[in-house]
Design a protein around this motif. Structure first.
Motif, short mmCIF file in Angstrom:
data_model
loop_
_atom_site.label_atom_id
_atom_site.label_comp_id
_atom_site.label_asym_id
_atom_site.label_seq_id
_atom_site.Cartn_x
_atom_site.Cartn_y
_atom_site.Cartn_z
N UNK A 134 -33.82 30.17 46.99
CA UNK A 134 -33.60 28.84 47.54
C UNK A 134 -32.14 28.69 48.00
N UNK A 135 -31.89 27.65 48.77
CA UNK A 135 -30.60 27.47 49.42
C UNK A 135 -29.75 26.42 48.71
N UNK A 136 -28.44 26.52 48.90
CA UNK A 136 -27.49 25.57 48.34
C UNK A 136 -26.71 24.92 49.48
N UNK A 137 -26.50 23.60 49.38
CA UNK A 137 -25.75 22.89 50.41
C UNK A 137 -25.00 21.72 49.79
N UNK A 138 -24.22 21.03 50.61
CA UNK A 138 -23.22 20.07 50.17
C UNK A 138 -23.79 18.65 50.07
N UNK A 197 -15.78 14.22 61.35
CA UNK A 197 -15.28 15.08 60.28
C UNK A 197 -16.24 16.20 59.94
N UNK A 198 -17.53 15.91 59.99
CA UNK A 198 -18.53 16.95 59.73
C UNK A 198 -18.48 18.02 60.81
N UNK A 199 -18.40 17.59 62.06
CA UNK A 199 -18.33 18.57 63.17
C UNK A 199 -17.08 19.44 63.04
N UNK A 200 -15.96 18.83 62.70
CA UNK A 200 -14.72 19.59 62.54
C UNK A 200 -14.86 20.65 61.46
N UNK A 201 -15.64 20.35 60.45
CA UNK A 201 -15.81 21.27 59.32
C UNK A 201 -16.98 22.24 59.54
N UNK A 202 -17.68 22.10 60.65
CA UNK A 202 -18.81 22.98 60.93
C UNK A 202 -20.03 22.68 60.07
N UNK A 206 -24.16 25.74 55.65
CA UNK A 206 -23.18 24.71 56.04
C UNK A 206 -23.88 23.41 56.43
N UNK A 207 -24.58 22.83 55.48
CA UNK A 207 -25.32 21.60 55.68
C UNK A 207 -24.78 20.54 54.73
N UNK A 208 -24.79 19.31 55.19
CA UNK A 208 -24.31 18.21 54.35
C UNK A 208 -25.33 17.08 54.36
N UNK A 209 -25.62 16.55 53.18
CA UNK A 209 -26.49 15.36 53.10
C UNK A 209 -25.73 14.21 52.46
N UNK A 210 -25.82 13.05 53.11
CA UNK A 210 -25.17 11.85 52.60
C UNK A 210 -25.84 11.39 51.31
N UNK A 211 -25.07 11.23 50.23
CA UNK A 211 -25.64 10.60 49.03
C UNK A 211 -26.18 9.21 49.35
N UNK A 212 -27.30 8.88 48.75
CA UNK A 212 -27.99 7.60 48.97
C UNK A 212 -28.50 7.46 50.41
N UNK A 213 -28.39 8.52 51.22
CA UNK A 213 -28.68 8.46 52.67
C UNK A 213 -27.84 7.39 53.34
N UNK A 268 -12.64 13.97 51.57
CA UNK A 268 -12.04 14.78 50.49
C UNK A 268 -13.10 15.21 49.49
N UNK A 269 -14.08 14.35 49.24
CA UNK A 269 -15.15 14.69 48.31
C UNK A 269 -16.06 15.77 48.91
N UNK A 270 -16.27 15.71 50.21
CA UNK A 270 -17.00 16.78 50.89
C UNK A 270 -16.25 18.10 50.78
N UNK A 271 -14.94 18.04 51.02
CA UNK A 271 -14.13 19.26 50.97
C UNK A 271 -14.12 19.88 49.57
N UNK A 272 -14.09 19.02 48.55
CA UNK A 272 -14.10 19.54 47.18
C UNK A 272 -15.41 20.28 46.89
N UNK A 273 -16.51 19.75 47.40
CA UNK A 273 -17.79 20.43 47.22
C UNK A 273 -17.83 21.74 47.99
N UNK A 274 -17.29 21.73 49.22
CA UNK A 274 -17.27 22.95 50.02
C UNK A 274 -16.47 24.05 49.34
N UNK A 275 -15.39 23.69 48.72
CA UNK A 275 -14.55 24.68 48.04
C UNK A 275 -15.35 25.41 46.97
#
Length: 317
Positions: A100-104, A162-167, A139-146, A122-129
């Motif tokens: 299975x896959x892992x994402x942010x 910001x998401x686009x900048x981070x890929x 390199x996928x991100x899902x908004x908490x609570x949508x 910053x919270x996204x970046x901390x998870x990416x790290x």
């Protein structure tokens, strides 16, 4: 506690013997009549549920995914919940080892409408790290609570940039039946010592998500004129570990084909950015709102409706 353990033992006897790569940069064509669906789980690692120990849940969930023929789901991770005092990191590694896959999902499950853009990114970046070097990371991100900023367009657009900048891709969902709220009702019942009808709980869980999948399929066809790959939103709950194989079987019986998360996020719907007044909800709901399409909400996501159904069918109140 003994009564809960007894319930878990009993639970094992009524279950049926038959259970109810990297992403490509460009989207691919999807057939108009194709009913395909992929699975995702938010909020891992999640706290203690109503029935299982936190370390028991991942093992049972992996087994249920295998039984259900779900070869590749995606887990959206909150690394800020992981500590040196638990086994959460190992549990998440087990999901990846099982294919299975892992994402942010942000490190700390931030709600965009409640924090600044700077704090959210910053919270996204901390998870990416934490995530970037893990096996089966995407390199996928899902908004908490949508929650994509709700009515605040400038905040929404700043985070999209910001998401686009981070890929990172905005990892849409289309199918939701508020399993987290059903789990909450089960937790409350367990704490109150109420007797739950396990068969009815399973049936309510499965039925609600099959209905939601069909609702989203119909809404997508009315909105887009085609059937995109649906992405189901579940959470890493005890209910998922207990019932996801039954759900998979029911979806197949309803004409759905279960596909990988990689395939889902190659669908053209993954690249759409609805421009709506209230950015909060599933991708199909927001696209329908953008096009002024009516009847956008699945009824059982109304907590009053869900609470009444749980009381009537599971608690027999």
């Amino acid at each position: 506690m003994p009564s809960i353990l007894l319930a878990i033992v009993l639970f094992g006897f009524w279950r049926s013997e038959t259970p109810a790569v990297e992403p490509v940069a460009e989207p691919v064509a999807v057939a108009e009549t194709d009913k395909r669906i992929a699975f995702s789980f938010d909020d891992a690692p999640r706290g203690k549920g109503a029935f299982l120990e936190p370390d028991e849940r991942p093992r049972l969930l992996i087994e249920a995914l295998q039984t259900g023929g779900i070869k590749q789901a995606v887990f959206f991770i909150n690394p800020g919940r992981i500590t040196a005092m638990d086994h959460d990191a190992a549990d998440i590694a087990a999901y990846a080892k099982a294919g299975h896959l892992l994402a942010n999902h942000t490190a700390n499950h931030s709600k965009l409408s409640a924090v600044s853009v700077k704090a959210f990114l910053a919270d996204i970046d901390a998870a990416e790290e934490w995530l970037k070097d893990k096996p089966n990371y995407r390199p996928w991100f899902r908004f908490p609570f949508l929650d994509e900023g709700q009515k605040n367009r400038s905040k929404r657009d700043a985070v999209r940039a910001g998401l686009k900048k981070r890929g990172l891709m905005n990892a849409y969902v289309t199918v939701d039946a508020s399993d987290w709220y059903m789990e909450e009702q089960a937790l409350n019942a367990a704490k109150s010592g109420k007797t739950m009808d396990w068969n009815a709980l399973r049936d309510l869980y499965v039925e609600s998500y099959v209905q939601s999948a069909d609702f989203s399929d119909e809404l997508a066809r009315r909105t887009l004129g085609r059937a995109p790959v649906q992405m189901i939103l579940l959470h890493e709950t005890d209910l998922a570990a207990m019932f996801v194989d039954d759900l998979a079987a029911a979806l197949k019986a309803d004409g759905w084909t279960i596909v990988t998360a990689d395939e889902a996020y190659r669908d053209p719907i993954a690249y759409m950015e609805p421009d709506v007044d209230f950015a909060d909800g599933t991708r199909t709901q927001m696209l329908a709102a953008e096009r002024n399409i009516g009847k956008r909400w699945y009824q059982r996501n109304d907590q009053k409706v869900a609470k009444k159904l749980f009381a009537e069918r599971v608690l027999h109140d």
